[in-house]
Enzyme design. Structure first.
Site, PDB file in Angstrom:
ATOM      1  N   ASP A  52       0.794  -1.142   0.189  1.00  0.00           N
ATOM      2  CA  ASP A  52       0.028  -0.090   0.004  1.00  0.00           C
ATOM      3  C   ASP A  52       0.864   1.156   0.001  1.00  0.00           C
ATOM      4  OD1 ASP A  52      -2.526   1.854   0.352  1.00  0.00           O
ATOM      5  OD2 ASP A  52      -1.383   1.896   2.412  1.00  0.00           O
ATOM      6  N   ASP A  54      -0.194   4.726   0.863  1.00  0.00           N
ATOM      7  CA  ASP A  54      -0.547   6.056   1.811  1.00  0.00           C
ATOM      8  C   ASP A  54      -0.367   5.757   3.313  1.00  0.00           C
ATOM      9  OD1 ASP A  54      -1.349   7.113  -0.560  1.00  0.00           O
ATOM     10  OD2 ASP A  54      -3.459   7.655   0.042  1.00  0.00           O
TER      11      ASP A  54
END
Length: 299
Positions: A52, A54
């Protein structure tokens, strides 16, 4: 280990998530074929690492940093930026997704790119990465990604950020590529439509599974990293799940399921944290990012 098989309760949202995931994987395969990244070591063809973006590999939200850059270039007002930020916060922490919520978030995402050219977005993304993102990378998470690369494994980002921007981030970090939200373009101009939905929640899991099916990956040998409970579907489809800088809900899930937890917000150096089981689970894969080579032309 039980592999995640479910998704949205709403059949239409589940369909959109599946479409988004398949489109992202298709784009990843296309860009890998068009512009492959030379492996740093002998390639393990059955494993992959998925990160991922963020708050996992980058401090803050990549789409917000991009929006700041666009606001500075007068693409929209600071008031518009504030509204977008509030809606993105609500989308991330507001709980159960609804059809209306997905539609609103999609419209916000599309407002950035509709009517602009693909090349324009890429050029701006390169500039904005240098200005606002390069110094936001978590060194600890970057070191984890490098371990997979050093072991001859490919590494993808998996993010709701537009795939063109996600690919820029991946390439700047020396990663294989990115699975991201795919927007339609015709004649090199964004149409204002998404392929499926944003690559978020269950859609990320669909993208990883679709890529695995295309490339012959053994998901039990793959590894995924995230900070957010929204990514439990993606974390659940692989053999090794790692919670990085986890939110409270993900930390609890990780403890219950025996997932590894890595928190770089305390200032600890990555070199002080051993991660033998991460590499032991494997990681590589086969296709790069979703979008730079993916040009959906409408007839």
């Amino acid at each position: 280990m039980s592999l995640w098989r479910g998704g949205h309760d709403d059949p239409e949202l589940e369909r959109l998530a599946a479409v988004a995931g398949a489109a992202s994987a298709e784009a990843a395969v296309a860009i890998e074929a068009a512009d492959p990244v030379p492996p740093q070591a002998p390639v393990d063809l059955t494993a992959a690492a998925f990160f991922d973006v963020d708050n996992t590999i980058m401090m803050g939200a990549s789409i917000f940093h991009f929006a700041r850059g666009l606001a500075a270039r007068k693409f929209f007002t600071n008031s518009d930026l504030l509204k977008f930020t509030l809606q993105q916060v609500l989308f991330r922490v507001g709980g159960k997704e609804t059809a209306d919520g997905i539609k609103s978030s999609r419209e916000q995402a599309l407002s950035f790119v509709a009517g602009h050219t693909v090349d324009e977005l890429i050029d701006l993304g390169e500039e904005i990465f240098d200005e606002l993102m390069a110094d936001k990378i978590w060194p600890g998470t970057r070191a984890l990604a490098q371990m997979h690369l050093d072991a001859g494994q490919r590494v993808w980002l998996v993010t709701a950020t537009p795939v063109e921007l996600a690919t820029i981030i991946a390439r700047r970090l020396g990663l294989t590529g990115a699975l991201g939200t795919v927007a339609e373009s015709a004649e090199g101009v964004f149409t204002g439509k998404l392929v499926g939905e944003m690559l978020h929640g269950p859609a990320k899991a669909h993208a990883v599974r679709s890529l695995a099916a295309r490339e012959g990956l053994d998901l039990r040998r793959c590894t995924a990293y995230s900070d957010s409970s929204n990514d439990v579907p993606m974390l659940s489809v692989v053999g090794t799940a790692v919670a990085v800088n986890p939110d409270g809900t993900l930390r609890e899930v990780a403890r219950k399921r025996g997932w590894e937890i890595r928190d770089f917000r305390t200032g600890r150096k990555a070199a002080k944290i051993g991660v033998p089981s991460v590499l032991g689970a494997g990681a590589l894969a086969g296709a790069v990012a979703a979008g730079l080579a993916y040009r959906k032309r409408l007839v």
